[in-house]
Design a protein around this motif. Sequence first.
Motif, mmCIF file in Angstrom:
data_model
loop_
_atom_site.group_PDB
_atom_site.id
_atom_site.type_symbol
_atom_site.label_atom_id
_atom_site.label_comp_id
_atom_site.label_asym_id
_atom_site.label_seq_id
_atom_site.Cartn_x
_atom_site.Cartn_y
_atom_site.Cartn_z
ATOM 1 N N GLY A 215 0.820 -1.205 0.000
ATOM 2 C CA GLY A 215 0.000 0.000 0.000
ATOM 3 C C GLY A 215 0.852 1.252 0.000
ATOM 4 O O GLY A 215 0.542 2.232 -0.699
ATOM 5 N N SER A 216 1.950 1.242 0.773
ATOM 6 C CA SER A 216 2.841 2.397 0.813
ATOM 7 C C SER A 216 3.481 2.652 -0.546
ATOM 8 O O SER A 216 3.551 3.795 -1.012
ATOM 9 C CB SER A 216 3.938 2.177 1.860
ATOM 10 N N LEU A 217 3.942 1.587 -1.192
ATOM 11 C CA LEU A 217 4.562 1.734 -2.514
ATOM 12 C C LEU A 217 3.553 2.250 -3.537
ATOM 13 O O LEU A 217 3.902 3.042 -4.430
ATOM 14 C CB LEU A 217 5.139 0.397 -2.981
ATOM 15 N N THR A 218 2.312 1.807 -3.413
ATOM 16 C CA THR A 218 1.265 2.288 -4.316
ATOM 17 C C THR A 218 1.041 3.786 -4.124
ATOM 18 O O THR A 218 0.935 4.549 -5.102
ATOM 19 C CB THR A 218 -0.046 1.527 -4.078
ATOM 20 N N VAL A 219 0.976 4.216 -2.856
ATOM 21 C CA VAL A 219 0.802 5.638 -2.567
ATOM 22 C C VAL A 219 1.990 6.437 -3.089
ATOM 23 O O VAL A 219 1.830 7.525 -3.666
ATOM 24 C CB VAL A 219 0.612 5.863 -1.054
ATOM 25 N N VAL A 220 3.210 5.902 -2.906
ATOM 26 C CA VAL A 220 4.414 6.576 -3.406
ATOM 27 C C VAL A 220 4.344 6.743 -4.925
ATOM 28 O O VAL A 220 4.647 7.815 -5.459
ATOM 29 C CB VAL A 220 5.681 5.775 -3.024
ATOM 30 N N THR A 221 3.933 5.684 -5.621
ATOM 31 C CA THR A 221 3.833 5.747 -7.080
ATOM 32 C C THR A 221 2.842 6.815 -7.517
ATOM 33 O O THR A 221 3.121 7.617 -8.423
ATOM 34 C CB THR A 221 3.402 4.383 -7.642
ATOM 35 N N ILE A 222 1.688 6.855 -6.871
ATOM 36 C CA ILE A 222 0.654 7.836 -7.228
ATOM 37 C C ILE A 222 1.139 9.259 -6.948
ATOM 38 O O ILE A 222 1.005 10.159 -7.788
ATOM 39 C CB ILE A 222 -0.645 7.549 -6.462
ATOM 40 N N LEU A 223 1.713 9.461 -5.757
ATOM 41 C CA LEU A 223 2.180 10.806 -5.397
ATOM 42 C C LEU A 223 3.356 11.246 -6.258
ATOM 43 O O LEU A 223 3.488 12.441 -6.574
ATOM 44 C CB LEU A 223 2.565 10.848 -3.922
ATOM 45 N N THR A 224 4.221 10.294 -6.649
ATOM 46 C CA THR A 224 5.337 10.634 -7.530
ATOM 47 C C THR A 224 4.823 11.133 -8.878
ATOM 48 O O THR A 224 5.313 12.125 -9.422
ATOM 49 C CB THR A 224 6.251 9.414 -7.728
ATOM 50 N N LEU A 225 3.824 10.446 -9.411
ATOM 51 C CA LEU A 225 3.217 10.897 -10.667
ATOM 52 C C LEU A 225 2.536 12.254 -10.490
ATOM 53 O O LEU A 225 2.606 13.129 -11.362
ATOM 54 C CB LEU A 225 2.200 9.866 -11.157
ATOM 55 N N PHE A 226 1.916 12.438 -9.318
ATOM 56 C CA PHE A 226 1.090 13.621 -9.076
ATOM 57 C C PHE A 226 1.917 14.869 -8.814
ATOM 58 O O PHE A 226 1.633 15.947 -9.362
ATOM 59 C CB PHE A 226 0.152 13.350 -7.895
ATOM 60 N N ILE A 227 2.966 14.756 -7.976
ATOM 61 C CA ILE A 227 3.700 15.967 -7.560
ATOM 62 C C ILE A 227 5.089 16.088 -8.173
ATOM 63 O O ILE A 227 5.740 17.123 -8.005
ATOM 64 C CB ILE A 227 3.813 16.048 -6.023
ATOM 65 N N ILE A 228 5.567 15.026 -8.860
ATOM 66 C CA ILE A 228 6.925 15.089 -9.394
ATOM 67 C C ILE A 228 6.944 14.927 -10.915
ATOM 68 O O ILE A 228 7.363 15.826 -11.642
ATOM 69 C CB ILE A 228 7.833 14.030 -8.725
ATOM 70 N N GLN A 229 6.478 13.758 -11.405
ATOM 71 C CA GLN A 229 6.628 13.492 -12.830
ATOM 72 C C GLN A 229 5.777 14.432 -13.687
ATOM 73 O O GLN A 229 6.277 15.058 -14.622
ATOM 74 C CB GLN A 229 6.276 12.031 -13.133
ATOM 75 N N TYR A 230 4.485 14.517 -13.373
ATOM 76 C CA TYR A 230 3.603 15.391 -14.148
ATOM 77 C C TYR A 230 3.335 16.723 -13.441
ATOM 78 O O TYR A 230 3.019 17.713 -14.083
ATOM 79 C CB TYR A 230 2.279 14.681 -14.448
ATOM 80 N N ASN A 231 3.428 16.735 -12.129
ATOM 81 C CA ASN A 231 3.324 17.958 -11.316
ATOM 82 C C ASN A 231 2.120 18.808 -11.726
ATOM 83 O O ASN A 231 2.251 19.967 -12.142
ATOM 84 C CB ASN A 231 4.614 18.774 -11.438
ATOM 85 N N PHE A 232 0.946 18.214 -11.569
ATOM 86 C CA PHE A 232 -0.287 18.874 -11.992
ATOM 87 C C PHE A 232 -0.512 20.212 -11.283
ATOM 88 O O PHE A 232 -1.133 21.113 -11.827
ATOM 89 C CB PHE A 232 -1.483 17.948 -11.731
ATOM 90 N N MET A 233 -0.011 20.347 -10.054
ATOM 91 C CA MET A 233 -0.254 21.561 -9.268
ATOM 92 C C MET A 233 0.928 22.522 -9.284
ATOM 93 O O MET A 233 0.956 23.496 -8.541
ATOM 94 C CB MET A 233 -0.587 21.178 -7.821
ATOM 95 N N ASN A 234 1.928 22.216 -10.144
ATOM 96 C CA ASN A 234 3.112 23.071 -10.251
ATOM 97 C C ASN A 234 3.780 23.304 -8.895
ATOM 98 O O ASN A 234 4.104 24.425 -8.502
ATOM 99 C CB ASN A 234 2.754 24.422 -10.884
#
Length: 444
Positions: free
Chosen positions: A389-408
């Motif tokens: 579960g932790s790794l899943t959350v890390v993957t999602i947050l990495t995509l969200f705040i780092i790779q694509y950084n939807f919120m800049n």
Amino acid sequence: MKKWKKTTYMVATYLFLLELRPLEPFMTAYLIGPDADLSLNEVATVIEYLKTYSALLISVLMFMTADYLMYKPNIIFLTVCSCVAYFLMTGAPSVAQLRLSSCGIGAIYSCDMIAFCYLYAKIEDVEKFQMATGIASAAIQLGKVVGDFLAQTIVNVTGGIYTILPYSNVFSLLLATTWACLFPSVEQNSDRLNSKGPCEDSSLLKHGVENKTKHFKQNKNKIELDKDYKTVVFFSKEIWTNFKSSYSNPVVLKKSLWYIVGMAAYILVLANINVLYSYVLKKPGNHDVLSNGLAEAMVTLCGAASSYLIGKVECDWARYGDMFTAFCSIVMGVLIMSCYFYDKLIFIYLAYILFGLICQMHFVIIYTEIAKQLKRQCYSLVIEFNYFGSLTVVTILTLFIIQYNFMNISIPGRFLFIGGLYFMLGIIFIFICILEIRKNKTLY
């Protein structure tokens, strides 16, 4: 020496050897150097993603199988896979070898979890779990710091050449594999067949017993049932039954939810802290000197000390555990969020060291309180699932705040976000404490 202490020190020695990997502090430098000759972009994307995805897959396999193979085979298998993975990195590896080795390295992240499961399964007195967890956690931190110092020594002596580092990892993991082979096996049928608990008292198990008693003699029942249990359980509803019964325990549920989010935030801190150092250093007018190695050593040593000391603390965690979790979460949140405002590395280093000290101390209590509520055949099911579960959350947050950084989100903004996760967990557990207090007042 008492049996539980002997088991604890055996597992602690294994974990020390497992974490004694000198290549880790210079992994990126090795991969982009003349030996591996990868681009920085490929290391930051393909290699890291392969590690994450393989770790996710392996964690699924582990929480489905480890409880029924009784941990030792899983520990040996994972350690061998990691050893082979680093061996593929030696010499002048091809790109295909490096990608395959990245998948194998993903196995090493589950070794710690299965080792803790083995430790809990071998210790009969649950009251010793806390001290045993503290010793094992301290061994992990000591292994890391010795590996870091050894790596720096090797690099300094060789004049900045990293070629020998993968061989050092292979040697350390060979020692860990050999040591794991010496582990005493966990008894297979004592808890599963004789003890009663939410994980064992399932309809499937009862049905199997009834069927066997019709066709076999009573003295052969346990052996045959155990064999059938192992072959059927992987594709039966038994895993789901154990899963539901384990997480129906409120202590397991709330501590697991904290662990899933808290461990994910911890992984994100480790992944981004060096980036923050470089970001602050490049600010106009900043004349700080990087002391990352010293900071990491202090974090690790403080984490080892706090893990060991908290293991010796006698406290009614069933009563005060939620308050402790709330306090630690809020303090960790404040420390990480404060990194957003600092322009000097010394303050970031200090906040990071204090964060590591509190975090490792709290992880000991989280592991212990979860393990105390579980039956033997549910250890890896819960602990590995939480890690998944932790790794899943890390993957999602990495995509969200780092790779694509939807919120800049800026690089310091990442720490404001991560610290906010801890702060949110602290507020949630404060409400849990308030509800528990009101509930107790109503009862009495």
